[in-house]
Write an enzyme that holds these catalytic residues in place. Structure first.
Site, PDB file in Angstrom:
ATOM      1  N   CYS A 335      -0.242   9.609 111.746  1.00  0.00           N
ATOM      2  CA  CYS A 335      -0.936   9.410 113.061  1.00  0.00           C
ATOM      3  C   CYS A 335       0.058   8.813 114.249  1.00  0.00           C
ATOM      4  O   CYS A 335       0.282   9.279 115.274  1.00  0.00           O
ATOM      5  CB  CYS A 335      -2.029   8.679 113.112  1.00  0.00           C
ATOM      6  SG  CYS A 335      -2.843   8.475 111.519  1.00  0.00           S
ATOM      7  N   ARG A 364       2.297   5.238  99.771  1.00  0.00           N
ATOM      8  CA  ARG A 364       1.427   3.890  99.915  1.00  0.00           C
ATOM      9  C   ARG A 364       1.257   3.465  98.510  1.00  0.00           C
ATOM     10  O   ARG A 364       1.489   4.039  97.585  1.00  0.00           O
ATOM     11  CB  ARG A 364      -0.314   4.193 100.266  1.00  0.00           C
ATOM     12  CG  ARG A 364      -0.182   4.913 101.472  1.00  0.00           C
ATOM     13  CD  ARG A 364      -1.772   4.981 101.955  1.00  0.00           C
ATOM     14  NE  ARG A 364      -1.883   5.966 103.252  1.00  0.00           N
ATOM     15  CZ  ARG A 364      -3.034   6.733 103.393  1.00  0.00           C
ATOM     16  NH1 ARG A 364      -3.994   6.479 102.865  1.00  0.00           N
ATOM     17  NH2 ARG A 364      -2.852   7.370 104.625  1.00  0.00           N
ATOM     18  N   GLN A 382      -0.513  15.058 103.178  1.00  0.00           N
ATOM     19  CA  GLN A 382      -1.867  15.166 103.389  1.00  0.00           C
ATOM     20  C   GLN A 382      -1.736  16.450 104.410  1.00  0.00           C
ATOM     21  O   GLN A 382      -0.592  16.947 105.115  1.00  0.00           O
ATOM     22  CB  GLN A 382      -2.087  14.030 104.613  1.00  0.00           C
ATOM     23  CG  GLN A 382      -2.208  12.815 104.132  1.00  0.00           C
ATOM     24  CD  GLN A 382      -2.870  11.682 104.997  1.00  0.00           C
ATOM     25  OE1 GLN A 382      -1.799  11.529 106.110  1.00  0.00           O
ATOM     26  NE2 GLN A 382      -3.725  10.702 104.773  1.00  0.00           N
ATOM     27  N   ASP A 384      -2.634  17.201 107.320  1.00  0.00           N
ATOM     28  CA  ASP A 384      -3.213  16.346 108.427  1.00  0.00           C
ATOM     29  C   ASP A 384      -3.030  17.013 109.848  1.00  0.00           C
ATOM     30  O   ASP A 384      -2.176  17.798 109.849  1.00  0.00           O
ATOM     31  CB  ASP A 384      -2.080  15.062 108.585  1.00  0.00           C
ATOM     32  CG  ASP A 384      -2.877  13.873 109.001  1.00  0.00           C
ATOM     33  OD1 ASP A 384      -4.105  13.814 109.363  1.00  0.00           O
ATOM     34  OD2 ASP A 384      -2.242  12.850 109.098  1.00  0.00           O
ATOM     35  N   HIS A 386      -3.933  15.945 114.198  1.00  0.00           N
ATOM     36  CA  HIS A 386      -4.608  15.091 115.169  1.00  0.00           C
ATOM     37  C   HIS A 386      -4.663  16.037 116.515  1.00  0.00           C
ATOM     38  O   HIS A 386      -4.085  16.711 116.783  1.00  0.00           O
ATOM     39  CB  HIS A 386      -3.529  14.012 115.549  1.00  0.00           C
ATOM     40  CG  HIS A 386      -3.287  12.965 114.278  1.00  0.00           C
ATOM     41  ND1 HIS A 386      -2.483  13.215 113.467  1.00  0.00           N
ATOM     42  CD2 HIS A 386      -4.093  12.136 113.827  1.00  0.00           C
ATOM     43  CE1 HIS A 386      -2.553  12.352 112.546  1.00  0.00           C
ATOM     44  NE2 HIS A 386      -3.733  11.517 112.445  1.00  0.00           N
ATOM     45  N   LYS A 470     -17.388   8.829 112.047  1.00  0.00           N
ATOM     46  CA  LYS A 470     -16.838   9.615 111.439  1.00  0.00           C
ATOM     47  C   LYS A 470     -17.749  10.638 110.723  1.00  0.00           C
ATOM     48  O   LYS A 470     -19.055  10.292 110.426  1.00  0.00           O
ATOM     49  CB  LYS A 470     -15.763   9.374 110.488  1.00  0.00           C
ATOM     50  CG  LYS A 470     -16.413   8.180 109.572  1.00  0.00           C
ATOM     51  CD  LYS A 470     -15.236   7.756 108.444  1.00  0.00           C
ATOM     52  CE  LYS A 470     -15.871   6.920 107.345  1.00  0.00           C
ATOM     53  NZ  LYS A 470     -15.004   6.553 106.192  1.00  0.00           N
ATOM     54  N   HIS A 516      -8.718  12.412 113.913  1.00  0.00           N
ATOM     55  CA  HIS A 516      -7.955  12.789 112.925  1.00  0.00           C
ATOM     56  C   HIS A 516      -8.744  13.486 111.891  1.00  0.00           C
ATOM     57  O   HIS A 516      -9.920  13.544 111.626  1.00  0.00           O
ATOM     58  CB  HIS A 516      -7.618  11.383 112.051  1.00  0.00           C
ATOM     59  CG  HIS A 516      -7.378  10.229 112.753  1.00  0.00           C
ATOM     60  ND1 HIS A 516      -5.998   9.771 112.545  1.00  0.00           N
ATOM     61  CD2 HIS A 516      -7.984   9.377 113.746  1.00  0.00           C
ATOM     62  CE1 HIS A 516      -6.131   8.777 113.193  1.00  0.00           C
ATOM     63  NE2 HIS A 516      -7.033   8.523 114.008  1.00  0.00           N
TER      64      HIS A 516
HETATM   65 ZN   LIG Z   1      -4.325  10.227 111.450  1.00  0.00          ZN
END
Ligand SMILES: [Zn+2]
Ligand SMILES: [Zn+2]
Length: 644
Positions: A335, A364, A382, A384, A386, A470, A516
């Site tokens: 992000c 991580r 991910q 991912d 945005h 969320k 997200h």
């Molecule tokens: Zn994010």
């Protein structure tokens, strides 16, 4: 008299000191037979607890989570008694109910327990259970409680942290344990028990404290239920993604590379690539643009985003440059990078929404004990994206994302899922950032979208993150296990922290809202879940090898090559088993590898210019032409893989 409110809203009068079991009996004998625990005004009580005030009562049976919890909590007492009788001198510590069953942490002193002792423990437990002993709670003074456990330093430590006047014991048969309550009426309800495993566990989870033995068990009100559960466990073992990943040659780990860092083998990489291009294609249609960002970022970036404050100390430590004294972190999230991409241009409301997508690999730190196959790793990718939009666009954007998530689930055979909308805790408004007006808008947008898309959803208040509400999708796999897959999250925090803006129609500067979203979550975890869900029988479109050509003898090698070429022309992924092995052995191995179609060729097939096709699992499709086979593959593919 006291007034008892039941879950259906009805209110009934009872004599003071009526018990939950009495209330059950007043409703029906059948209910009374099945009630195993209760809660009164939101607090767990015993079924024999005298009720002395007005209040609302919920009665639980084995079919409720609360009922199971009481059942397994009570079973832990029975396990403890069995251990105490079989291992005199063993020191009991704590023994809670867990999601599936219960455990008890025990200091066995110089003795040890292994699988060969399980049967004796189970028999002892059943023996105790058959005694139909009532569970009885009693209050005890701190001094007396300490006296009872003067030889047990663990219980002593627990009691020392309790306030005098709040301490209770639970008795059944000849056994007593320190306990807060929440039991089934008597041990006789426990009809089937199984000691599942033992493991090491530190007292209070602290590795500087003594190591104990954790004895895991499960119990049921019927033998049949235990048999079914054990069958499910067996099936889960067969489907373990770590086992299948090895058998199907998808991924591996190397201690030299480092734990928690998966290495994708060619077949696994092919699956990943196919999943990625599948999603990229759908995302392109949905108006996403792909971006690429580096695997590291300056520490400052994550200080700005707040990730450093949250993860910094407990995660991979900064990478230092040799000269300039710069500090970089392995990227824990994509992000912040995407926020900076947004910030590279001045946007007008007419440009929004901007949807930046990236298959971004993040790192991580996880403790080595927490690592598990592909589901808990230290580096993962991910899917991912945005979305930066105006508050007015949130509603539509949310619906679009849900469409995408549902498309992903449908294409991969996840049919059984529920959704959870996580909203604010209205009693604690200070916990959240962003204006109340925006929160209301966002929560309503999510609920509207969930309703509009016909999702089976629940609203959980107080479950939202401090930065936004969320929507989470919970998927049930083929064995009935729940997995959280796919999260869509609204965020007011990062736009603030990165000072994101756009020019509105009023010519003023405004803050965009950020969403997200990751339908797969992480490629690693998703493939693990998909492996366990399908037992390796992925949807045909995703299979690394869709067909294998098995020739009866070397004589047909030329024809095998010809068939392979023709299949490739039809874009069917196939390979040839050239080995000089019997056809029976080749079929068995192809079955093991879960290859969907086996193409067997010999004299007749070559003469007639046909192929004999056998499906994984045994069904024979007979001798057909390559064109007919290509049609079958196409139909089968289209069953799951639809156009977005
Ligand atoms: Zn994010
Ligand atoms: Zn208890």
């Amino acid at each position: 008299m006291i007034q008892i409110t039941l879950p259906d809203g009805s209110i009934k009068s009872f004599e003071k000191n009526t018990t939950p079991m009495d209330v059950a009996k007043s409703i029906s004998e059948g209910l009374a037979r099945n009630v195993i625990s209760a809660s009164f005004n939101g607090t767990t009580v015993e079924t024999v607890t005298p009720l002395t005030t007005d209040g609302s009562l919920v009665l639980y049976t084995w079919n409720n989570e609360e009922g199971k919890k009481a059942f397994w909590h009570s079973s832990a007492h029975v396990l403890a008694q069995a251990i105490e009788e079989l291992y005199p001198g063993a020191k009991l510590t704590i023994g809670p109910a867990i999601e599936n069953g219960f455990y008890y942490d025990v200091d066995f002193g110089d003795k040890s327990v292994s699988d060969k002792d399980f049967k004796a423990i189970e028999n002892k437990m059943l023996d105790i259970a058959r005694g139909k002993h009532d569970f009885k709670m009693r209050a005890i003074s701190k001094a007396e409680a300490l006296e009872t456990y003067k030889d047990n330093p663990y219980k002593t430590e627990l009691i020392e942290n309790l306030e005098d006047g709040t301490i209770t014991f639970c008795d059944h048969s000849t056994f007593t344990d320190l306990c807060r309550g929440g039991h089934i009426p008597n041990t006789g309800i426990i009809k089937a028990v199984k000691v599942l495993s033992v493991a090491g566990a530190y007292w209070r989870g602290d590795e500087n404290k003594p190591q104990l033995t954790r004895v895991y068990g499960i119990s049921f009100p019927k033998q049949k239920e235990l048999t079914e559960y054990l069958h499910l466990l067996e099936e889960a073992k067969k489907r373990d993604h770590r086992k299948l990943g090895k058998e199907l040659e998808l991924f591996t780990f190397s201690s030299k590379v480092g734990q928690g860092l998966p290495l994708w083998l060619p077949k696994g990489a092919a699956i990943r690539e196919r999943l990625e291009s599948f999603l990229k294609k759908a995302q392109k249609k949905a108006g996403y643009e792909m971006v690429v960002t580096p695997h590291i970022g300056q520490k400052e970036l994550y200080v700005t985003s707040g990730h450093y404050a949250k993860y910094g100390e407990d995660s991979f430590q900064p990478i230092h440059t040799p000269k300039e004294g710069e500090e970089f972190l392995l990227k824990p999230m994509n992000c912040p990078h995407h926020c900076e991409i947004y910030n590279s241009t001045q946007w007008s409301y007419k440009d929004l929404p901007k949807r930046f997508a990236e298959f971004g690999t993040v790192y991580r730190y996880e403790q080595s004990g927490e690592l598990h196959g592909l589901t808990r790793v230290r580096g993962f990718t991910q899917d991912d994206a945005h979305i930066f939009c105006t508050p007015e666009q949130l509603d539509q954007e949310f619906k679009n994302v849900i469409d995408l998530v549902l498309y992903v689930f449908g294409s991969l055979g996840f049919e059984n899922f529920t959704a959870q909308v996580s909203v604010r805790d209205l009693d604690n408004p200070d916990k959240y950032i962003g204006s109340v007006e925006n929160w209301k808008k966002a929560e309503q947008a999510i609920i509207n979208a969930a309703k509009d898309k016909g999702l089976n959803y629940v609203i959980e208040s107080g479950e939202a993150a401090f930065y936004g509400p969320k929507l989470d999708f919970m998927v049930k796999d083929a064995l009935g296990r729940q997995w959280q897959l796919g999260t869509i999250q609204v965020d007011y925090n990062l736009p603030e922290r990165f000072d994101l803006s756009y020019k509105g129609s009023d010519n003023e500067t405004h803050r965009p809202v950020m969403i997200h979203r990751a339908p797969f979550g992480s490629m690693e975890r998703f493939i693990a879940i998909l492996l366990e869900h399908t037992a390796g029988n992925f949807p045909l479109w995703l299979m690394p090898d869709q067909a294998i050509i098995l020739s009866i003898s070397e004589k047909y090698e030329k024809y095998a090559e010809k068939v392979l070429n023709l299949l490739e022309n039809h874009e069917i992924r196939a390979l040839v088993d050239h080995r000089n092995e019997t056809i029976g052995k080749k079929i068995r191995e192809a079955e093991m590898k879960k290859i969907p179609f086996m193409i067997i060729i010999g004299e007749n097939e070559e003469k007639e210019n046909k192929i004999s096709v056998r499906q994984h699992g045994g069904e024979d499709l007979g001798a057909i032409t390559i064109e007919e086979f290509a049609k079958i593959v196409e139909t089968e593919t289209n069953k799951t893989l639809k156009q977005f």
